[in-house]
Design a protein around this motif. Structure first.
Motif, PDB file in Angstrom:
ATOM      1  N   GLY A 158       0.970   6.655  12.411  1.00 35.86           N
ATOM      2  CA  GLY A 158      -0.419   7.094  12.395  1.00 35.86           C
ATOM      3  C   GLY A 158      -1.232   6.554  11.239  1.00 35.86           C
ATOM      4  O   GLY A 158      -2.462   6.679  11.234  1.00 35.86           O
ATOM      5  N   ASP A 159      -0.572   5.948  10.249  1.00 38.82           N
ATOM      6  CA  ASP A 159      -1.308   5.394   9.104  1.00 38.82           C
ATOM      7  C   ASP A 159      -2.159   4.195   9.524  1.00 38.82           C
ATOM      8  O   ASP A 159      -1.717   3.359  10.325  1.00 38.82           O
ATOM      9  N   PRO A 160      -3.370   4.077   8.972  1.00 40.64           N
ATOM     10  CA  PRO A 160      -4.195   2.897   9.240  1.00 40.64           C
ATOM     11  C   PRO A 160      -3.625   1.697   8.487  1.00 40.64           C
ATOM     12  O   PRO A 160      -3.168   1.841   7.349  1.00 40.64           O
ATOM     13  N   LEU A 161      -3.662   0.538   9.110  1.00 41.86           N
ATOM     14  CA  LEU A 161      -3.116  -0.671   8.493  1.00 41.86           C
ATOM     15  C   LEU A 161      -4.198  -1.725   8.302  1.00 41.86           C
ATOM     16  O   LEU A 161      -5.051  -1.918   9.163  1.00 41.86           O
TER      17      LEU A 161
ATOM     18  N   GLY B  71       0.816  -1.218   0.000  1.00 45.91           N
ATOM     19  CA  GLY B  71       0.000   0.000   0.000  1.00 45.91           C
ATOM     20  C   GLY B  71       0.841   1.256   0.000  1.00 45.91           C
ATOM     21  O   GLY B  71       0.317   2.362   0.162  1.00 45.91           O
ATOM     22  N   GLY B  72       2.158   1.106  -0.175  1.00 46.82           N
ATOM     23  CA  GLY B  72       3.059   2.253  -0.172  1.00 46.82           C
ATOM     24  C   GLY B  72       3.803   2.400   1.148  1.00 46.82           C
ATOM     25  O   GLY B  72       3.655   1.581   2.062  1.00 46.82           O
ATOM     26  N   ILE B  73       4.631   3.435   1.241  1.00 53.21           N
ATOM     27  CA  ILE B  73       5.413   3.709   2.449  1.00 53.21           C
ATOM     28  C   ILE B  73       4.476   3.963   3.627  1.00 53.21           C
ATOM     29  O   ILE B  73       3.465   4.651   3.499  1.00 53.21           O
TER      30      ILE B  73
ATOM     31  N   LYS C 220      -0.435  -0.446   4.362  1.00 55.79           N
ATOM     32  CA  LYS C 220      -1.110   0.834   4.569  1.00 55.79           C
ATOM     33  C   LYS C 220      -2.458   0.797   3.859  1.00 55.79           C
ATOM     34  O   LYS C 220      -2.560   0.388   2.699  1.00 55.79           O
ATOM     35  N   ALA C 221      -3.512   1.199   4.569  1.00 57.58           N
ATOM     36  CA  ALA C 221      -4.851   1.235   3.974  1.00 57.58           C
ATOM     37  C   ALA C 221      -5.005   2.496   3.135  1.00 57.58           C
ATOM     38  O   ALA C 221      -4.804   3.598   3.633  1.00 57.58           O
ATOM     39  N   LEU C 222      -5.373   2.323   1.863  1.00 59.32           N
ATOM     40  CA  LEU C 222      -5.514   3.456   0.950  1.00 59.32           C
ATOM     41  C   LEU C 222      -6.966   3.816   0.682  1.00 59.32           C
ATOM     42  O   LEU C 222      -7.253   4.864   0.098  1.00 59.32           O
TER      43      LEU C 222
ATOM     44  N   ASP D 299       7.496   4.277  11.407  1.00 62.18           N
ATOM     45  CA  ASP D 299       7.578   4.397   9.953  1.00 62.18           C
ATOM     46  C   ASP D 299       8.147   3.108   9.365  1.00 62.18           C
ATOM     47  O   ASP D 299       8.903   2.383  10.029  1.00 62.18           O
ATOM     48  N   PHE D 300       7.799   2.838   8.101  1.00 61.30           N
ATOM     49  CA  PHE D 300       8.415   1.739   7.357  1.00 61.30           C
ATOM     50  C   PHE D 300       8.514   2.147   5.901  1.00 61.30           C
ATOM     51  O   PHE D 300       7.503   2.337   5.226  1.00 61.30           O
ATOM     52  N   ASP D 301       9.766   2.314   5.422  1.00 63.25           N
ATOM     53  CA  ASP D 301       9.970   2.777   4.046  1.00 63.25           C
ATOM     54  C   ASP D 301      10.591   1.720   3.138  1.00 63.25           C
ATOM     55  O   ASP D 301      10.841   1.977   1.956  1.00 63.25           O
ATOM     56  N   GLY D 302      10.849   0.531   3.684  1.00 62.98           N
ATOM     57  CA  GLY D 302      11.412  -0.540   2.870  1.00 62.98           C
ATOM     58  C   GLY D 302      12.887  -0.400   2.574  1.00 62.98           C
ATOM     59  O   GLY D 302      13.421  -1.117   1.722  1.00 62.98           O
ATOM     60  N   SER D 303      13.565   0.528   3.250  1.00 60.37           N
ATOM     61  CA  SER D 303      14.995   0.742   2.988  1.00 60.37           C
ATOM     62  C   SER D 303      15.843  -0.476   3.365  1.00 60.37           C
ATOM     63  O   SER D 303      16.932  -0.661   2.837  1.00 60.37           O
ATOM     64  N   LYS D 304      15.321  -1.310   4.270  1.00 63.33           N
ATOM     65  CA  LYS D 304      16.057  -2.512   4.689  1.00 63.33           C
ATOM     66  C   LYS D 304      15.401  -3.785   4.168  1.00 63.33           C
ATOM     67  O   LYS D 304      15.698  -4.884   4.622  1.00 63.33           O
TER      68      LYS D 304
END
Length: 204
Positions: free
Chosen positions: A120-123, A114-116, A134-136, A148-153
């Motif tokens: 506070g983002d709904p999951l 669902g992206g970065i 992430k719920a869009l 936060d989770f940005d996928g950098s790892k």
């Protein structure tokens, strides 16, 4: 430190572990399975890592020795008491049970479907079995991201989530409802004006 409340639930897959997002199993009664479809209405929650409290232990009857008593002839009489003995966490795990977080802070597996993810983002559930995203759009959610989770790892990982099953309305849906509400108010105002005019004509 642990900050969630949990309850044991039977699972249909021995690979289910802490952090997995689970839903009601469609194969077996009273059982949970890994969530594997986005915005799953059957979503139950997240498998807890180390809950502050956990209920739902199975129990068995057990004889417990109690102090001997003496009869009128001063002879000792041995006695036992039957008690409910709870299964240990290890035994519950072997029997196919896992600790399901009901509410509170718990680590959860997440992905970038669902992206970065921002704090506070709904999951909600994703198409990747056991992972939240992430719920869009509007739909059921398992909770809110506390990290936060940005996928950098890596494209998948674990973050702390405040688990609390609920229904989430997207910003787009909220704006749409606001617009509809405004239009309805305007229509109601027009109707009231017409009614007032009609009432004046009737009373002439």
């Amino acid at each position: 430190s642990s900050a969630d409340l949990a309850e044991y639930i039977k699972v249909d897959d021995s690979s289910i572990e802490a952090g997995d997002l689970v839903s009601v199993s469609i194969k077996k009664n009273k059982t949970a399975a890994k969530s594997k479809s986005p915005y799953d209405n059957k979503m139950l929650g997240i498998i807890s890592t180390k809950p502050a409290m956990c209920g739902g232990h199975l129990s068995r009857k057990k004889n417990m020795k109690v102090p001997d008593i003496k009869n009128n002839n001063n002879k000792k009489i041995k006695q036992t008491q039957i008690i409910d003995d709870l299964y240990t966490d290890k035994e519950m795990h072997k029997l196919g049970y896992r600790k399901l977080a009901l509410v509170g802070q718990v680590p959860a597996k997440v992905c970038l479907e669902g992206g970065i993810i921002h704090k506070g983002d709904p999951l909600t559930s994703s198409s990747l079995a056991g992972y939240a995203m992430k719920a869009l759009k509007s739909g059921p959610i398992v909770g809110k991201a506390l990290e936060d989770f940005d996928g950098s790892k890596g494209k998948t990982g674990k973050i702390l989530v405040f688990c609390n099953l609920s229904f989430n309305y997207s910003e787009e849906e909220i704006e749409k409802l606001k617009t509809e509400n405004k239009e309805l108010k305007n229509q109601l105002s027009d109707i009231n004006i017409r009614l007032e005019k009609l009432e004046k004509l009737i009373n002439k």
